[in-house]
Scaffold this motif. Structure first.
Motif, PDB file in Angstrom:
ATOM      1  N   ASP A  47       0.802  -1.320   0.017  1.00  0.00           N
ATOM      2  CA  ASP A  47       0.037  -0.076  -0.149  1.00  0.00           C
ATOM      3  C   ASP A  47       0.780   1.190   0.065  1.00  0.00           C
ATOM      4  OD1 ASP A  47       0.856  -0.665   2.562  1.00  0.00           O
ATOM      5  OD2 ASP A  47      -0.951  -0.056   3.779  1.00  0.00           O
ATOM      6  N   ASP A  90      -4.690  -8.955  -2.187  1.00  0.00           N
ATOM      7  CA  ASP A  90      -5.258  -7.663  -1.996  1.00  0.00           C
ATOM      8  C   ASP A  90      -6.358  -7.202  -3.145  1.00  0.00           C
ATOM      9  OD1 ASP A  90      -3.587  -6.826   0.167  1.00  0.00           O
ATOM     10  OD2 ASP A  90      -1.997  -5.571  -0.792  1.00  0.00           O
ATOM     11  N   MET A 140      -7.068   1.230   5.769  1.00  0.00           N
ATOM     12  CA  MET A 140      -5.804   1.516   5.130  1.00  0.00           C
ATOM     13  C   MET A 140      -5.309   2.794   5.622  1.00  0.00           C
ATOM     14  SD  MET A 140      -6.711   0.862   1.047  1.00  0.00           S
ATOM     15  CE  MET A 140      -7.147  -0.736   0.411  1.00  0.00           C
ATOM     16  N   THR A 199      -3.747   6.228   0.836  1.00  0.00           N
ATOM     17  CA  THR A 199      -3.389   5.116   0.069  1.00  0.00           C
ATOM     18  C   THR A 199      -4.409   4.404  -0.591  1.00  0.00           C
ATOM     19  OG1 THR A 199      -3.547   3.414   1.881  1.00  0.00           O
ATOM     20  CG2 THR A 199      -1.233   4.821   1.438  1.00  0.00           C
ATOM     21  N   GLY A 220      -2.360   1.231  -4.057  1.00  0.00           N
ATOM     22  CA  GLY A 220      -1.680   0.552  -3.171  1.00  0.00           C
ATOM     23  C   GLY A 220      -1.509  -0.877  -3.332  1.00  0.00           C
TER      24      GLY A 220
END
Length: 298
Positions: free
Chosen positions: A101, A214, A230, A234, A298
């Motif tokens: 990220d 992710d 987060m 990002t 990210g």
């Protein structure tokens, strides 16, 4: 044909990037009067005013804004030429690990700068979670790592600190549902803290995904099937920060930390860590710090 003075251009860029002569002088290791004299000489050479000095905070004039782009390119080319033609030749490989990220926007520019100075050095970029990067670092497999941690190890150098935020789908409603569906990879370092915050606030939750990827997490959240956590700034373009007006608990902050070790490329690693340090603290005006970026991948 008149020539622009390199030292004056470097001072001009530093003053423009850092908003004043005092900080620029400290960064350049010049006196304030020397920097002011260089700026005056540059304005006289071009026969234009580069700074609007009518307010307390120094600001660029339209001519100054036009020169700034040229000045940065000239200084960067000068530094690249000097490093390639006068520095010792370094060959080999250096490995740097960065969490997913915080790769953008800083790391590509750091690698570009590093390559300009060490064109024969190969850079191996490892992108993973903080826990995995620290494990690899502990086994001596990586020269330099960045981490995102709330309580870093004593040997860590803290480069920046940013708040965590709740993120969801644009105009989404998943954060209003109960129980809240939470999405993150199993090894995400933010997961435990986010869950603790929900439980401490008396908010029921359930896990929305079982994944290490992710992309899977982002797809789930962007479909408004869950929320996540987060570092502020990002969040990718398909997600947005949730403005919950206090209906969700605060998540605290995370520190961006630097760890490095000598695996045989000491001088090269020292320079790489210096470039990283300057990038995150904003000393290098050519590299956008994380704190100045709104939309990052990210």
């Amino acid at each position: 044909m008149r020539n622009l003075d390199m030292t004056a251009l470097r001072s001009f860029v530093a003053v423009a990037d850092h908003g004043g002569v005092t900080r620029a002088a400290g960064l350049l290791n010049f006196t304030q009067s020397a920097v002011s004299m260089q700026l005056k000489r540059l304005e006289e050479t071009l026969d234009v005013a580069l700074f609007d000095r009518t307010n307390r905070r120094i600001a660029l004039t339209p001519s100054g804004e036009q020169l700034l782009g040229y000045a940065r390119r000239i200084v960067e080319l000068n530094d690249e030429a000097m490093s390639r033609l006068t520095s010792r030749v370094f060959e080999g490989e250096v490995t740097i690990g960065v969490p997913h990220d915080i790769v953008y926007p800083v790391i590509p520019r750091v690698l570009q700068r590093f390559n300009a100075e060490f064109p024969r050095m190969k850079v191996h970029l490892v992108s993973s979670y903080t826990s995995g990067l620290k494990a690899d670092f502990g086994r001596g497999e990586i020269d330099v790592i960045l981490t995102t941690e709330s309580n870093p190890d004593p040997e860590a150098e803290v480069l920046d600190e940013r708040p965590l935020c709740w993120i969801g789908a644009p105009s989404g409603n998943a954060w209003r549902q109960r129980p809240i569906r939470y999405a993150s990879a199993k090894t995400c370092i933010f997961r435990a803290g986010a869950i603790r915050a929900l439980e401490a606030a008396g908010i029921d939750w359930e896990s929305a995904v079982e994944t290490q990827q992710d992309r899977t997490v982002e797809a789930t959240i962007s479909a408004d099937l869950a929320i996540g956590a987060m570092i502020e700034g990002t969040e990718p373009l398909q997600l947005e920060r949730i403005h919950h007006n206090g209906d969700l608990p605060e998540l605290g902050s995370q520190k961006i930390c630097l760890y490095h070790q000598d695996r045989g490329a000491g001088e090269v690693v020292e320079r790489l860590t210096e470039i990283l340090r300057n990038a995150y603290t904003g000393i290098d005006g050519n590299i956008l710090p994380l704190t100045d970026s709104r939309r990052l991948r990210g």
